[in-house]
Design a protein around this motif. Structure first.
Motif, PDB file in Angstrom:
ATOM      1  N   PHE A  34     -14.960 -20.804 -43.730  1.00 42.60           N
ATOM      2  CA  PHE A  34     -13.751 -21.432 -44.272  1.00 42.60           C
ATOM      3  C   PHE A  34     -13.618 -21.166 -45.768  1.00 42.60           C
ATOM      4  O   PHE A  34     -12.529 -20.869 -46.251  1.00 42.60           O
ATOM      5  CB  PHE A  34     -13.752 -22.935 -44.018  1.00 42.60           C
ATOM      6  N   LEU A  35     -14.729 -21.280 -46.488  1.00 43.70           N
ATOM      7  CA  LEU A  35     -14.693 -21.049 -47.931  1.00 43.70           C
ATOM      8  C   LEU A  35     -14.382 -19.582 -48.234  1.00 43.70           C
ATOM      9  O   LEU A  35     -13.546 -19.286 -49.099  1.00 43.70           O
ATOM     10  CB  LEU A  35     -16.025 -21.454 -48.569  1.00 43.70           C
ATOM     11  N   ALA A  36     -15.019 -18.676 -47.525  1.00 43.92           N
ATOM     12  CA  ALA A  36     -14.809 -17.245 -47.754  1.00 43.92           C
ATOM     13  C   ALA A  36     -13.360 -16.835 -47.479  1.00 43.92           C
ATOM     14  O   ALA A  36     -12.813 -15.966 -48.166  1.00 43.92           O
ATOM     15  CB  ALA A  36     -15.762 -16.426 -46.881  1.00 43.92           C
ATOM     16  N   ARG A  37     -12.743 -17.473 -46.497  1.00 39.75           N
ATOM     17  CA  ARG A  37     -11.358 -17.151 -46.147  1.00 39.75           C
ATOM     18  C   ARG A  37     -10.354 -18.010 -46.906  1.00 39.75           C
ATOM     19  O   ARG A  37      -9.160 -17.956 -46.646  1.00 39.75           O
ATOM     20  CB  ARG A  37     -11.151 -17.301 -44.643  1.00 39.75           C
ATOM     21  N   ARG A  38     -10.873 -18.803 -47.816  1.00 45.36           N
ATOM     22  CA  ARG A  38     -10.066 -19.670 -48.678  1.00 45.36           C
ATOM     23  C   ARG A  38      -9.217 -20.667 -47.892  1.00 45.36           C
ATOM     24  O   ARG A  38      -8.100 -21.002 -48.281  1.00 45.36           O
ATOM     25  CB  ARG A  38      -9.211 -18.839 -49.619  1.00 45.36           C
ATOM     26  N   VAL A  39      -9.794 -21.142 -46.788  1.00 42.52           N
ATOM     27  CA  VAL A  39      -9.140 -22.183 -46.006  1.00 42.52           C
ATOM     28  C   VAL A  39      -9.405 -23.536 -46.657  1.00 42.52           C
ATOM     29  O   VAL A  39      -8.575 -24.442 -46.573  1.00 42.52           O
ATOM     30  CB  VAL A  39      -9.644 -22.168 -44.543  1.00 42.52           C
ATOM     31  N   ILE A  40     -10.564 -23.645 -47.317  1.00 44.87           N
ATOM     32  CA  ILE A  40     -10.910 -24.860 -48.055  1.00 44.87           C
ATOM     33  C   ILE A  40     -11.309 -24.459 -49.480  1.00 44.87           C
ATOM     34  O   ILE A  40     -11.695 -23.319 -49.729  1.00 44.87           O
ATOM     35  CB  ILE A  40     -12.063 -25.650 -47.385  1.00 44.87           C
ATOM     36  N   SER A  41     -11.215 -25.419 -50.378  1.00 48.67           N
ATOM     37  CA  SER A  41     -11.592 -25.166 -51.772  1.00 48.67           C
ATOM     38  C   SER A  41     -13.105 -25.351 -51.942  1.00 48.67           C
ATOM     39  O   SER A  41     -13.785 -25.884 -51.061  1.00 48.67           O
ATOM     40  CB  SER A  41     -10.860 -26.147 -52.702  1.00 48.67           C
ATOM     41  N   GLN A  42     -13.607 -24.922 -53.088  1.00 51.48           N
ATOM     42  CA  GLN A  42     -15.023 -25.099 -53.387  1.00 51.48           C
ATOM     43  C   GLN A  42     -15.392 -26.577 -53.400  1.00 51.48           C
ATOM     44  O   GLN A  42     -16.455 -26.965 -52.919  1.00 51.48           O
ATOM     45  CB  GLN A  42     -15.378 -24.461 -54.741  1.00 51.48           C
ATOM     46  N   GLU A  43     -14.492 -27.407 -53.903  1.00 56.95           N
ATOM     47  CA  GLU A  43     -14.740 -28.840 -53.943  1.00 56.95           C
ATOM     48  C   GLU A  43     -14.836 -29.422 -52.524  1.00 56.95           C
ATOM     49  O   GLU A  43     -15.708 -30.241 -52.240  1.00 56.95           O
ATOM     50  CB  GLU A  43     -13.645 -29.570 -54.738  1.00 56.95           C
ATOM     51  N   GLN A  44     -13.928 -28.993 -51.650  1.00 60.25           N
ATOM     52  CA  GLN A  44     -13.973 -29.453 -50.262  1.00 60.25           C
ATOM     53  C   GLN A  44     -15.255 -28.984 -49.575  1.00 60.25           C
ATOM     54  O   GLN A  44     -15.865 -29.725 -48.810  1.00 60.25           O
ATOM     55  CB  GLN A  44     -12.754 -28.947 -49.490  1.00 60.25           C
ATOM     56  N   TYR A  45     -15.639 -27.746 -49.863  1.00 51.51           N
ATOM     57  CA  TYR A  45     -16.862 -27.187 -49.296  1.00 51.51           C
ATOM     58  C   TYR A  45     -18.075 -28.009 -49.738  1.00 51.51           C
ATOM     59  O   TYR A  45     -18.898 -28.400 -48.918  1.00 51.51           O
ATOM     60  CB  TYR A  45     -17.034 -25.728 -49.731  1.00 51.51           C
ATOM     61  N   ASP A  46     -18.173 -28.251 -51.042  1.00 50.10           N
ATOM     62  CA  ASP A  46     -19.304 -29.012 -51.580  1.00 50.10           C
ATOM     63  C   ASP A  46     -19.373 -30.409 -50.971  1.00 50.10           C
ATOM     64  O   ASP A  46     -20.443 -30.871 -50.576  1.00 50.10           O
ATOM     65  CB  ASP A  46     -19.213 -29.111 -53.106  1.00 50.10           C
ATOM     66  N   PHE A  47     -18.226 -31.072 -50.885  1.00 51.74           N
ATOM     67  CA  PHE A  47     -18.178 -32.416 -50.304  1.00 51.74           C
ATOM     68  C   PHE A  47     -18.585 -32.383 -48.829  1.00 51.74           C
ATOM     69  O   PHE A  47     -19.393 -33.198 -48.379  1.00 51.74           O
ATOM     70  CB  PHE A  47     -16.773 -33.014 -50.457  1.00 51.74           C
ATOM     71  N   SER A  48     -18.032 -31.446 -48.070  1.00 57.66           N
ATOM     72  CA  SER A  48     -18.329 -31.351 -46.641  1.00 57.66           C
ATOM     73  C   SER A  48     -19.795 -31.002 -46.397  1.00 57.66           C
ATOM     74  O   SER A  48     -20.427 -31.558 -45.489  1.00 57.66           O
ATOM     75  CB  SER A  48     -17.434 -30.299 -45.986  1.00 57.66           C
ATOM     76  N   LEU A  49     -20.347 -30.104 -47.193  1.00 59.79           N
ATOM     77  CA  LEU A  49     -21.746 -29.732 -47.038  1.00 59.79           C
ATOM     78  C   LEU A  49     -22.649 -30.921 -47.359  1.00 59.79           C
ATOM     79  O   LEU A  49     -23.605 -31.204 -46.628  1.00 59.79           O
ATOM     80  CB  LEU A  49     -22.097 -28.540 -47.925  1.00 59.79           C
ATOM     81  N   HIS A  50     -22.327 -31.636 -48.416  1.00 60.54           N
ATOM     82  CA  HIS A  50     -23.118 -32.816 -48.784  1.00 60.54           C
ATOM     83  C   HIS A  50     -23.054 -33.868 -47.679  1.00 60.54           C
ATOM     84  O   HIS A  50     -24.077 -34.449 -47.304  1.00 60.54           O
ATOM     85  CB  HIS A  50     -22.616 -33.392 -50.113  1.00 60.54           C
ATOM     86  N   THR A  51     -21.866 -34.103 -47.148  1.00 60.45           N
ATOM     87  CA  THR A  51     -21.684 -35.072 -46.059  1.00 60.45           C
ATOM     88  C   THR A  51     -22.459 -34.638 -44.820  1.00 60.45           C
ATOM     89  O   THR A  51     -23.133 -35.453 -44.181  1.00 60.45           O
ATOM     90  CB  THR A  51     -20.190 -35.236 -45.728  1.00 60.45           C
ATOM     91  N   LEU A  52     -22.386 -33.354 -44.485  1.00 62.23           N
ATOM     92  CA  LEU A  52     -23.119 -32.824 -43.336  1.00 62.23           C
ATOM     93  C   LEU A  52     -24.620 -33.024 -43.511  1.00 62.23           C
ATOM     94  O   LEU A  52     -25.312 -33.471 -42.599  1.00 62.23           O
ATOM     95  CB  LEU A  52     -22.798 -31.333 -43.166  1.00 62.23           C
ATOM     96  N   MET A  53     -25.115 -32.742 -44.696  1.00 59.19           N
ATOM     97  CA  MET A  53     -26.545 -32.904 -44.971  1.00 59.19           C
ATOM     98  C   MET A  53     -26.951 -34.371 -44.882  1.00 59.19           C
ATOM     99  O   MET A  53     -28.012 -34.691 -44.330  1.00 59.19           O
ATOM    100  CB  MET A  53     -26.888 -32.313 -46.339  1.00 59.19           C
ATOM    101  N   ASP A  54     -26.111 -35.261 -45.387  1.00 54.87           N
ATOM    102  CA  ASP A  54     -26.406 -36.701 -45.308  1.00 54.87           C
ATOM    103  C   ASP A  54     -26.440 -37.179 -43.861  1.00 54.87           C
ATOM    104  O   ASP A  54     -27.348 -37.895 -43.461  1.00 54.87           O
ATOM    105  CB  ASP A  54     -25.379 -37.515 -46.078  1.00 54.87           C
ATOM    106  N   HIS A  55     -25.452 -36.791 -43.089  1.00 54.60           N
ATOM    107  CA  HIS A  55     -25.359 -37.249 -41.695  1.00 54.60           C
ATOM    108  C   HIS A  55     -26.485 -36.697 -40.826  1.00 54.60           C
ATOM    109  O   HIS A  55     -26.908 -37.343 -39.883  1.00 54.60           O
ATOM    110  CB  HIS A  55     -24.000 -36.878 -41.103  1.00 54.60           C
ATOM    111  N   MET A  56     -26.925 -35.501 -41.137  1.00 52.91           N
ATOM    112  CA  MET A  56     -27.982 -34.885 -40.331  1.00 52.91           C
ATOM    113  C   MET A  56     -29.355 -35.075 -40.936  1.00 52.91           C
ATOM    114  O   MET A  56     -30.348 -34.578 -40.408  1.00 52.91           O
ATOM    115  CB  MET A  56     -27.677 -33.399 -40.132  1.00 52.91           C
ATOM    116  N   ALA A  57     -29.422 -35.787 -42.064  1.00 50.75           N
ATOM    117  CA  ALA A  57     -30.685 -36.055 -42.760  1.00 50.75           C
ATOM    118  C   ALA A  57     -31.406 -34.763 -43.099  1.00 50.75           C
ATOM    119  O   ALA A  57     -32.612 -34.625 -42.943  1.00 50.75           O
ATOM    120  CB  ALA A  57     -31.576 -36.978 -41.946  1.00 50.75           C
TER     121      ALA A  57
END
Length: 62
Positions: A34-57
């Motif tokens: 999504f980030l590479a194809r510019r479907v989401i911004s870097q900020e959205q990517y960072d937030f989503s990755l952080h959330t994913l890491m939190d949820h999956m521990a």
């Protein structure tokens, strides 16, 4: 002509931790795409990755 409709299960033989890591890598790959194809911004990517890491521990390796 023989057709092979065998479905291989990539999860067979994996521990719960290995399954979780595999799932995390697949989901992160989607975010990367999504980030590479510019479907989401870097900020959205960072937030989503952080959330994913939190949820999956998942703890990042420093």
């Amino acid at each position: 002509m023989d057709l092979d409709f065998t479905i291989t299960d990539e999860w067979v033989g994996l521990s719960k931790q290995e399954q979780q890591q595999h799932l995390f890598l697949k989901q992160k790959g989607i975010l990367d795409t999504f980030l590479a194809r510019r479907v989401i911004s870097q900020e959205q990517y960072d937030f989503s990755l952080h959330t994913l890491m939190d949820h999956m521990a998942i703890n990042p390796i420093i």
